[in-house]
Design an enzyme around this catalytic site. Structure first.
Site, PDB file in Angstrom:
ATOM      1  N   HIS A   1     -12.959   9.322   2.447  1.00 14.44           N
ATOM      2  CA  HIS A   1     -13.099   9.292   4.030  1.00 14.44           C
ATOM      3  C   HIS A   1     -13.758  10.860   4.051  1.00 14.44           C
ATOM      4  CE1 HIS A   1     -11.091   5.854   4.615  1.00 14.44           C
ATOM      5  NE2 HIS A   1     -11.819   5.176   5.307  1.00 14.44           N
TER       6      HIS A   1
ATOM      7  N   ARG B   1     -14.849  12.636  15.588  1.00 13.19           N
ATOM      8  CA  ARG B   1     -13.607  11.795  15.189  1.00 13.19           C
ATOM      9  C   ARG B   1     -12.425  12.491  15.656  1.00 13.19           C
ATOM     10  NH1 ARG B   1     -17.508   9.073  14.443  1.00 13.19           N
ATOM     11  NH2 ARG B   1     -18.201   7.976  12.402  1.00 13.19           N
TER      12      ARG B   1
ATOM     13  N   THR C   1      -6.441   6.092  14.442  1.00  9.80           N
ATOM     14  CA  THR C   1      -7.723   6.680  14.181  1.00  9.80           C
ATOM     15  C   THR C   1      -7.774   7.343  12.885  1.00  9.80           C
ATOM     16  OG1 THR C   1      -6.475   8.488  15.338  1.00  9.80           O
ATOM     17  CG2 THR C   1      -8.088   7.435  16.617  1.00  9.80           C
TER      18      THR C   1
ATOM     19  N   VAL D   1      -0.719   6.696   3.736  1.00  8.43           N
ATOM     20  CA  VAL D   1       0.097   6.249   4.730  1.00  8.43           C
ATOM     21  C   VAL D   1       1.484   6.007   4.204  1.00  8.43           C
ATOM     22  CG1 VAL D   1       0.318   5.007   6.769  1.00  8.43           C
ATOM     23  CG2 VAL D   1      -1.573   5.735   6.160  1.00  8.43           C
ATOM     24  N   GLY D   2       1.494   5.209   2.915  1.00  4.50           N
ATOM     25  CA  GLY D   2       2.647   4.813   2.293  1.00  4.50           C
ATOM     26  C   GLY D   2       3.555   6.065   1.670  1.00  4.50           C
TER      27      GLY D   2
ATOM     28  N   GLY E   1       0.787  -1.227  -0.007  1.00  9.94           N
ATOM     29  CA  GLY E   1       0.049   0.031  -0.230  1.00  9.94           C
ATOM     30  C   GLY E   1       0.830   1.298  -0.022  1.00  9.94           C
ATOM     31  N   GLY E   2       1.931   1.244  -0.678  1.00 10.51           N
ATOM     32  CA  GLY E   2       3.064   2.092  -0.521  1.00 10.51           C
ATOM     33  C   GLY E   2       2.921   3.457  -1.365  1.00 10.51           C
TER      34      GLY E   2
ATOM     35  N   LYS F   1     -10.022  -7.046   9.620  1.00  7.08           N
ATOM     36  CA  LYS F   1      -9.145  -6.476  10.171  1.00  7.08           C
ATOM     37  C   LYS F   1      -8.991  -7.089  11.400  1.00  7.08           C
ATOM     38  CE  LYS F   1      -7.486  -3.397   7.241  1.00  7.08           C
ATOM     39  NZ  LYS F   1      -5.841  -3.476   6.995  1.00  7.08           N
TER      40      LYS F   1
ATOM     41  N   TYR G   1     -15.329  -4.732   6.648  1.00  2.00           N
ATOM     42  CA  TYR G   1     -13.913  -4.370   6.958  1.00  2.00           C
ATOM     43  C   TYR G   1     -13.419  -4.545   8.376  1.00  2.00           C
ATOM     44  CZ  TYR G   1     -10.265  -0.985   6.790  1.00  2.00           C
ATOM     45  OH  TYR G   1      -8.879  -0.496   6.921  1.00  2.00           O
TER      46      TYR G   1
END
Length: 328
Positions: free
Chosen positions: A189, A218, A174, A14-15, A9-10, A148, A144
């Site tokens: 999101h 959130r 989070t 986040v990657g 997932g790079g 996980k 999902y």
């Protein structure tokens, strides 16, 4: 022995953040690249991780000593609600292939990325690492979340830690936001979706409409901060117990507060309203970062408005190359 860190997932949010931190922090520093260390960032174009043979070939190509496993089928609340089985099956296949191939190839360490949506819906807040399996997750993330949760089960309760002694663990962030996010209006999101909607409303002179009431709360962590937490875990954390990666629970923000901040950051001056016919999803799921801060010895998070301004600036400057989906 040279260390090869494979980031699945790079090419995602986040990657890309981990790649940014590794390439911009000083070599040999707390969050920078270490001597003799090679980092490899792979995306879906290189391997379909639902396929065990493609996963095996990926491991044989790069021979990773360490893996940060971010790859997943992800989406916003509406996509999760519509495709529960797809989210369950695809993520089970991805995770099982990564973990089992890491075991067969004697990978020294794997850190998988979970999400706070895996926690029970009916639970006493704040969330902490002991409450992961204490009840059913919220119906909006059912497929999902279960997929996980199984990563934690595989890590320790049925196989890899107890049976084979593998150093496999997981992080539980989070809600994450930052540059290189998914801005597709059908699957993004909340923060990237609202940034994109507000950008289009300003560009087209149309109203900015936010789905839901704006009341849900959130916690949000900036992707560059999360990247540093992952790098810290890679080098310093060897327990199988997952770690929540988050700002403090007191920093919960409502969707309305987020939308207000995005309106300001984008510079939108038009009509702005909430569509209360749309689902809000889970109302709140505050998580404690007490264990993280105790383990790390403290950490300075980027202030939200500063992080949001950086994220909006990146999107505006990179709109043509960003993952925006169809905007018509």
């Amino acid at each position: 022995m040279a260390q090869v860190v494979l980031v699945t997932g790079g090419t995602g949010l986040v990657g890309k953040a981990i790649e940014h931190v590794i390439n911009t922090e000083s070599v040999g520093s707390k969050f920078g690249k270490q001597a003799g260390e090679t980092w490899v960032f792979v995306g879906t174009s290189e391997a379909d991780l639902r396929d065990p043979e493609q996963t095996r070939k990926l491991y044989e190509k790069y021979k990773p000593t360490h893996v940060i496993h971010l790859a997943a089928l992800v989406g916003g609340v509406y996509k999760n609600m519509k495709y529960k089985l797809t989210f369950l099956r695809d993520n089970i296949l991805i995770n099982d292939n990564i973990l089992h191939t890491a075991y067969t190839h004697k990978t020294a360490k794997v850190i998988s990325c979970l999400s706070t949506c895996v926690f029970p819906d009916a639970v006493e807040y704040p969330l902490d690492e002991t409450k992961l399996h204490g009840g059913l997750p919220h119906h909006s993330n059912f497929g999902y979340a279960h997929a996980k949760r199984l990563v934690d089960v595989q890590n320790r309760q049925v196989a890899y830690k107890e049976e084979f002694g593998c150093n496999f663990t997981a992080a539980i962030p989070t809600s994450v936001f930052g540059p290189h996010d998914n801005y597709d209006l059908e699957s993004a999101h909340v923060i990237p979706a609202l940034i994109h909607r507000c950008y289009l409303a300003k560009k087209n002179g149309t109203p900015f409409v936010v789905g839901g009431t704006g009341r849900p709360l959130r916690q949000f962590i900036f992707s560059y901060d999360l990247a540093k937490c992952f790098i810290w875990m890679l080098r310093n954390y060897d327990d199988v117990e997952p770690v929540i990666l988050s700002v403090a629970e007191e920093e919960e923000m409502s969707v309305k507060q987020i939308a207000d901040a995005i309106v300001k950051a984008v510079g939108f001056e038009g009509e702005y309203s909430f569509d209360t016919t749309r689902s809000d999803g889970q109302f709140r799921k505050p998580a404690s970062n007490k264990r993280l801060l105790e383990l790390m010895g403290g950490f300075e998070f980027t202030p939200f408005e500063q992080a949001l301004d950086l994220s909006v600036k990146w999107f505006v400057e990179n709109h043509d190359m960003a993952r925006t989906g169809k905007t018509a």
